[in-house]
Write an enzyme that holds these catalytic residues in place. Structure first.
Site, PDB file in Angstrom:
ATOM      1  N   ASP A   1      -9.874   1.771   4.574  1.00 56.30           N
ATOM      2  CA  ASP A   1     -10.742   2.914   4.842  1.00 56.30           C
ATOM      3  C   ASP A   1     -10.970   3.088   6.346  1.00 56.30           C
ATOM      4  O   ASP A   1     -10.467   2.287   7.143  1.00 56.30           O
ATOM      5  CB  ASP A   1     -12.068   2.711   4.096  1.00 56.30           C
ATOM      6  CG  ASP A   1     -12.638   4.038   3.597  1.00 56.30           C
ATOM      7  OD1 ASP A   1     -12.306   5.089   4.181  1.00 56.30           O
ATOM      8  OD2 ASP A   1     -13.423   4.021   2.637  1.00 56.30           O
TER       9      ASP A   1
ATOM     10  N   ASP B   1     -13.418  11.527  -1.134  1.00 58.82           N
ATOM     11  CA  ASP B   1     -13.396  10.662  -2.306  1.00 58.82           C
ATOM     12  C   ASP B   1     -13.827  11.485  -3.502  1.00 58.82           C
ATOM     13  O   ASP B   1     -14.739  12.292  -3.414  1.00 58.82           O
ATOM     14  CB  ASP B   1     -14.407   9.518  -2.131  1.00 58.82           C
ATOM     15  CG  ASP B   1     -13.724   8.233  -1.695  1.00 58.82           C
ATOM     16  OD1 ASP B   1     -12.496   8.252  -1.521  1.00 58.82           O
ATOM     17  OD2 ASP B   1     -14.422   7.233  -1.537  1.00 58.82           O
TER      18      ASP B   1
END
Ligand SMILES: *[C@@H]1O[C@H](CO)[C@@H](O)[C@H](O)[C@H]1NC(C)=O
Ligand SMILES: *[C@@H]1O[C@H](CO)[C@@H](O)[C@H](O)[C@H]1NC(C)=O
Ligand SMILES: *[C@@H]1O[C@H](CO)[C@@H](O)[C@H](O)[C@H]1NC(C)=O
Length: 362
Positions: free
Chosen positions: A130, A187
């Site tokens: 990430d 997301d």
């Protein structure tokens, strides 16, 4: 219910339009399939007061068992994104290129090589990195460095980057040489709106689980877009009809097709209602397959209508023939031979028909 079929949204480097060469380590040539904890379980580690919604070793073990004994693994769902090799599954893990992960755990900044070596020692098969607590410089140096470090371990590890999701104007040529896949949109959240916004992001930007229709739509679109099928759900409590959608072998075959082309929007149209403005709500997507057939999704997002007839011409589907045999991939039924175009009824509010069009005449 929605959480039954939320599938993580990622795009495969090897499927990038424009023919950019993607990282070639022999991995992720077709979209990875498996189970991950993020969307359903987040970072809840409080198993004392919340035993059914926390992340624990037991959770991963249980989900790994479900993947095997409920038949998911045989259909290709092989990743568990934490030590499950004993069941013939693969292990995925999560890290961050910055100083900390989004959840506040230590990131890889300043110890990229150590982390890569640790992943390899643990036997990791896929790592998602990430981009929280980082900046553009850290991305530009860190992601390629992590790619190099993973390669240097000698262990084949699928490398998934969140790099482009944090940039306004990502350099896909560099990213695709660095990563096997990447996240380039928000997301996925636990709602149909989120699934739809992702689908529309692709529909507009191109060069799952509410009701059953919407679950089918998510699965259909993930198949059309060749997006990794990484489930984040509770495999203990998945309804039978949701499981059938996730385990539909012909839909999975569209997702996993070896040609590796990402499907595209080929037409869209508006609907209008007496008291509301016209809105684009009907979408037709097509994805060419290695067999010479084409997968077509007819998607009806109109939220105040009745079922609509939707049409796709064989030509816009990319077929240069006058007739085609049509199979409904959710019904698993042949529905006939159609000349020049196919018209079928599609349910509103996120209903979909996923079809296989096979040429029958020159
Ligand atoms: C490392 O990179 C080379 C060159 O791209 C590739 O051929 C090889 O498969 C990679 N090895 C691993 C373990 O990723
Ligand atoms: C980017 O982040 C790194 C690590 O925190 C820091 O050392 C560097 O000064 C930052 N650069 C910019 C341009 O903000
Ligand atoms: C859809 O097509 C069928 C078959 O051609 C037709 O009977 C039906 O009236 C059409 N429905 C709508 C809403 O146009």
């Amino acid at each position: 219910m929605m959480a039954a079929l939320v599938i993580q949204w990622l795009a495969l480097a090897s499927l990038l339009a424009g023919g950019a060469v993607s990282l070639d380590n022999g991995l992720a040539l077709t979209p990875p399939m498996g189970w991950m904890s993020w969307e359903r379980y987040r970072c809840n580690v409080d198993c004392t007061t919340d035993p059914y919604n926390c992340i624990s070793e037991e959770l991963y073990m249980e989900m790994a068992d479900r993947l095997v004994d409920q038949g998911y693994k045989d259909l290709g769902y092989e990743f568990v994104n934490i030590d499950v090799h004993s069941r013939g599954l693969k292990l995925g893990i999560y890290g961050d290129i910055g100083t900390m992960t989004c959840g506040g755990y230590p990131g890889s900044y300043g110890h990229i090589e150590t982390d890569a070596m640790t992943y390899a020692e643990w036997g990791v098969d896929m790592v998602k990195v990430d981009g929280c607590y980082a900046n553009e410089t850290v991305f530009a140096e860190g992601y390629p460095a992590m790619g190099k470090a993973l390669n240097a371990t000698g262990r084949p590890i699928v490398y998934s980057c969140s790099w482009p999701a944090y940039l306004k104007d990502p350099d896909y040529a560099t990213i695709s040489k660095t990563c096997n896949l990447w996240r380039n949109y928000d997301d996925i959240q636990d709602s149909w709106d989120s699934v739809l916004s992702i689908i529309l992001h692709y529909a507009e930007g191109q060069d799952v689980f509410g009701n059953l229709d919407q679950q089918m739509s998510q699965m259909a679109m993930w198949a059309i877009f060749a997006s990794p099928l990484l489930m984040s759900n509770d495999l203990w409590n998945i309804p039978e009809d949701s499981r059938e959608i996730l385990q539909n072998p012909e839909v999975i075959a569209v997702n996993q097709d070896k040609l590796g082309v990402q499907g595209k929007l080929v037409s869209s149209s508006t609907t209008s209602h007496p008291h509301s403005p016209k809105e684009t709500t009907l979408y037709v997507f097509a994805k060419p397959l290695s067999t010479g057939s084409v997968a077509v999704a007819l998607l009806n997002t109109d939220d105040q209508g009745t079922p609509r007839n939707m049409t796709v011409s064989l030509q816009e589907a990319g077929l240069k023939v006058t007739s085609a045999r049509v199979r409904d991939l959710f019904e698993l039924k042949d529905i006939g031979v159609f000349n020049s175009k196919v018209t079928l009824s599609v349910n509103p509010s996120g209903g979909v028909r996923l079809l296989l069009l096979t040429p029958v005449s020159p």
